[in-house]
Design a protein around this motif. Structure first.
Motif, PDB file in Angstrom:
ATOM      1  N   PRO A 186       0.810  -1.231   0.000  1.00 38.69           N
ATOM      2  CA  PRO A 186       0.000   0.000   0.000  1.00 38.69           C
ATOM      3  C   PRO A 186       0.841   1.279   0.000  1.00 38.69           C
ATOM      4  CG  PRO A 186      -0.588  -1.440   1.865  1.00 38.69           C
ATOM      5  CD  PRO A 186       0.514  -2.115   1.130  1.00 38.69           C
ATOM      6  N   GLU A 187       2.066   1.210   0.564  1.00 36.63           N
ATOM      7  CA  GLU A 187       2.848   2.460   0.619  1.00 36.63           C
ATOM      8  C   GLU A 187       3.331   2.909  -0.760  1.00 36.63           C
ATOM      9  OE1 GLU A 187       3.646  -0.251   2.361  1.00 36.63           O
ATOM     10  OE2 GLU A 187       5.772  -0.795   2.134  1.00 36.63           O
ATOM     11  N   MET A 188       3.122   2.067  -1.784  1.00 30.24           N
ATOM     12  CA  MET A 188       3.530   2.485  -3.132  1.00 30.24           C
ATOM     13  C   MET A 188       2.493   3.389  -3.777  1.00 30.24           C
ATOM     14  SD  MET A 188       5.377  -0.754  -4.664  1.00 30.24           S
ATOM     15  CE  MET A 188       6.775  -1.374  -3.742  1.00 30.24           C
ATOM     16  N   ALA A 189       1.320   3.509  -3.173  1.00 30.71           N
ATOM     17  CA  ALA A 189       0.213   4.227  -3.804  1.00 30.71           C
ATOM     18  C   ALA A 189       0.605   5.617  -4.288  1.00 30.71           C
ATOM     19  CB  ALA A 189      -0.966   4.311  -2.835  1.00 30.71           C
ATOM     20  N   GLN A 190       1.377   6.326  -3.469  1.00 31.63           N
ATOM     21  CA  GLN A 190       1.688   7.717  -3.808  1.00 31.63           C
ATOM     22  C   GLN A 190       3.007   7.878  -4.557  1.00 31.63           C
ATOM     23  OE1 GLN A 190      -0.592   9.911  -3.694  1.00 31.63           O
ATOM     24  NE2 GLN A 190      -1.954   8.472  -2.660  1.00 31.63           N
ATOM     25  N   ARG A 191       3.638   6.775  -4.934  1.00 29.04           N
ATOM     26  CA  ARG A 191       4.885   6.899  -5.701  1.00 29.04           C
ATOM     27  C   ARG A 191       4.586   7.091  -7.174  1.00 29.04           C
ATOM     28  NH1 ARG A 191       8.482   2.204  -3.000  1.00 29.04           N
ATOM     29  NH2 ARG A 191       8.238   2.922  -0.862  1.00 29.04           N
ATOM     30  N   TYR A 192       5.641   7.467  -7.909  1.00 32.22           N
ATOM     31  CA  TYR A 192       5.531   7.586  -9.355  1.00 32.22           C
ATOM     32  C   TYR A 192       6.137   6.338 -10.000  1.00 32.22           C
ATOM     33  CZ  TYR A 192       4.089  12.362  -8.684  1.00 32.22           C
ATOM     34  OH  TYR A 192       3.386  13.461  -8.313  1.00 32.22           O
TER      35      TYR A 192
END
Lengths: 221, 365
Positions: free
Chosen positions: B126-132
């Protein structure tokens, strides 16, 4: 060489000239951007149009500014000392620079990403606004910085026909053998150009957070 | 269901990419288009969502001619995954996945919620949600690509060499993941690859195309390996097809033999022959040969010869059974049950006999 106490006594005038300088140089940038995006889009879509539009824009840029400033009142019917002459002339120059930038910026958008957008079901208009244009921003900002700095310096030439913002300080300084005005004028123009350039650079970074994110560490699968 | 009816694609320069293709793609199955470059497999795929339009013939999706519907609407109902994922570099992972729902007019909250669900389904933290996208590895990007294609729950999924740009280890895990997903979702998937091994692994059916855009053979992978229709398919299917074909034959018929075992901690058995060592739950630990037994009183874990691959009864193919036999130091393959406990022995001879039996069953009468 510089009469320092001249400055505080004339702050009001200098401020007005500064403001006029900004208006004369920046309004054309905004107008030209609005005109260049569709033109650049056309140039990017069709190689034939590009072969016409880009060289034509380059040709426009070779017209000396003073010629354009003097010619425009005749063409447009404006008064010789109207700021519109300067703004329209500078818009022409900026369009000349930006058409190419926009076309190049759009051409630099990876075709695979555009194809993916089409395959997701984007129609061309929305795809342009939400995929192609944002991805063109980095190259576009580079063109915009060149055009803005070039405008800020070109405005001064307008002083020769009576509308030149800080350029007036230069012409008066020469006529009156008064170096203080010249130096103040030159310094302010340079500072203005550097500031505008830096602001655009920052704006570009702010609206393209993904560019810097990519330079950071990659995580492994 | 997707149907090609006499579909031909001629490009303006005269090359024929796809030549009179007739083919039915089964609903809820994975159909793989495979062939050398220039065989028209990608062109065929892209005609399904009108990224390329056919010059001749008809393509039907669920009975509707694709040329009758609006191209953008058609595409929103068909998931699309491409090589290198083709993600939007300027959008975060969650927004990439939410693309089609947003195009369909869902509100942002609902679209993001759906995107977050999908991240979990395809195995993205889930922590990848805001990555590019550029902050992710190739394998992770590909997972995002799959999630994005699934976001609006389309019945049809087109996959254009989606795993060819990642390294072999990641590719294999992505393939396994796709099979797991498909067993839950049951989408109609058309998958393009140039890799016959990938085709045979993933496809419920495989269409082999030859250069010039002609269909050479369209069959289940087991049939393709066992009975290629001509030299082209035979060559394309490649080396070891006999051995690889075993992977498609069920091993349920193989009899299990007796296997001599000894538990760790017990007295070392007498005699010369190989003995399989197991732990308290009868899980195989390794082998004891004559050499290892010399001077040994009780069996311990440190003197064992490592075992070969294990054959799990009920889930195995003849290929895994044969490999278990061939890779075992004693020549006896170890069969285990679902809990991993030893169930019996398999010999290569048993496998070959089972293969013979299968062949006799398939003889045309």
């Amino acid at each position: 060489m510089i009469l320092w106490d001249w400055i505080p006594r004339n702050l009001g005038t200098i401020g007005q000239q500064l403001l006029q300088h900004l208006q004369l140089s920046l309004i054309p940038v905004v107008v030209a951007l609005v005109v260049s995006v569709p033109l650049g889009w056309l140039a990017n879509r069709s190689p034939a149009l590009r072969a016409v539009l880009v060289p034509a824009a380059g040709l426009l840029y070779t017209i000396p500014s003073i010629v354009l400033f003097v010619m425009l009142p005749g063409v447009l019917g404006t008064r010789i000392d109207s700021p519109l002459n300067i703004q329209i002339a500078l818009t022409v120059y900026t369009v000349a620079l930006l058409v190419r930038s926009v076309a190049d910026a759009l051409a630099a958008v990876p075709s695979m990403v555009v194809a993916a957008a089409t395959a997701m079901g984007f129609r061309p208009g929305r795809r342009f606004v939400s995929v192609e244009l944002p991805l063109a921003v980095p190259v576009l900002i580079a063109g915009l910085r060149v055009a803005t700095v070039s405008n800020i310096s070109l405005v001064s030439v307008g002083a020769l026909i009576g509308v030149g913002g800080l350029g007036a300080l230069l012409t008066q300084g020469f006529q009156e053998f008064f170096p203080t005005k010249i130096i103040i004028g030159v310094v302010l123009i340079v500072v203005l150009a550097l500031l505008a350039d830096a602001l655009l650079l920052l704006l570009g970074r702010y609206i393209t957070p993904w560019v810097r994110a990519g330079a950071g560490a990659r995580s492994k699968a | 269901m997707i149907e090609f009816r006499g579909v031909t694609k001629r490009f303006p320069d005269g090359t024929v990419a796809v030549d009179n293709l007739d083919l039915k793609v089964d609903a809820g199955k994975i159909t793989v288009f495979v062939g050398p470059s220039g065989c028209g497999k990608t062109t065929s795929l892209r005609m399904i969502n009108r990224m390329i339009e056919p010059s001749d013939g008809q393509i039907l999706v669920n009975g509707n001619d694709i040329m009758q519907s609006d191209a953008a609407d058609l595409r929103r109902g068909i998931g699309y995954v491409i090589q290198h994922a083709g993600l939007f570099p300027h959008r975060t992972i969650v927004d990439n996945i939410a693309t089609v729902p947003l195009l369909l007019g869902w509100n942002k909250i609902k679209a993001r919620k759906r995107a977050t669900e999908l991240m979990e389904i395809v195995g993205l933290a889930p922590e990848m949600a805001q990555r590019y996208p550029s902050q992710l590895s190739g394998g992770q990007q590909q997972r995002v690509g799959v999630a994005r294609a699934l976001a609006a729950d389309p019945p049809v999924l087109l996959m254009d060499e989606p795993f060819s740009a990642v390294d072999p280890v990641v590719r294999e895990s992505l393939q396994d993941e796709l099979l797991r997903l498909q067993s839950e979702l049951g989408k109609t998937i058309v998958f393009v690859t140039h890799d016959i091994d990938e085709a045979v692994k993933l496809g419920d059916k495989v269409a082999v195309l030859r250069v010039g855009g002609k269909l050479a053979q369209y069959d289940e992978p087991g049939v393709l390996l066992a009975r290629p229709v001509d030299d082209f398919v035979d060559n394309f299917v490649g080396r070891d097809r006999g051995y690889r074909g075993l992977g498609f034959l069920s091993s349920d018929e193989i009899p299990l033999g007796e296997l001599k075992t000894v538990t760790i901690g017990e007295a070392a058995p007498a005699g010369e022959e190989w003995v399989l060592v197991v732990d308290g739950e009868r899980r195989p630990q390794g082998w004891l040969g004559a050499e290892q037994r010399e001077g040994l009183e009780t069996v311990s874990a440190d003197r064992l010869v490592p075992g070969g691959s294990l054959y799990e009864i009920g889930s195995g193919s003849l290929r895994s059974a044969l490999d278990a036999a061939l890779s075992s130091p004693s020549g006896q393959g170890v069969a285990v049950d679902a809990q991993g406990a030893v169930a019996g022995a398999i010999s290569a001879d048993d496998v070959l006999r089972a293969l013979d039996a299968t062949r006799r069953d398939e003889q045309p009468s």
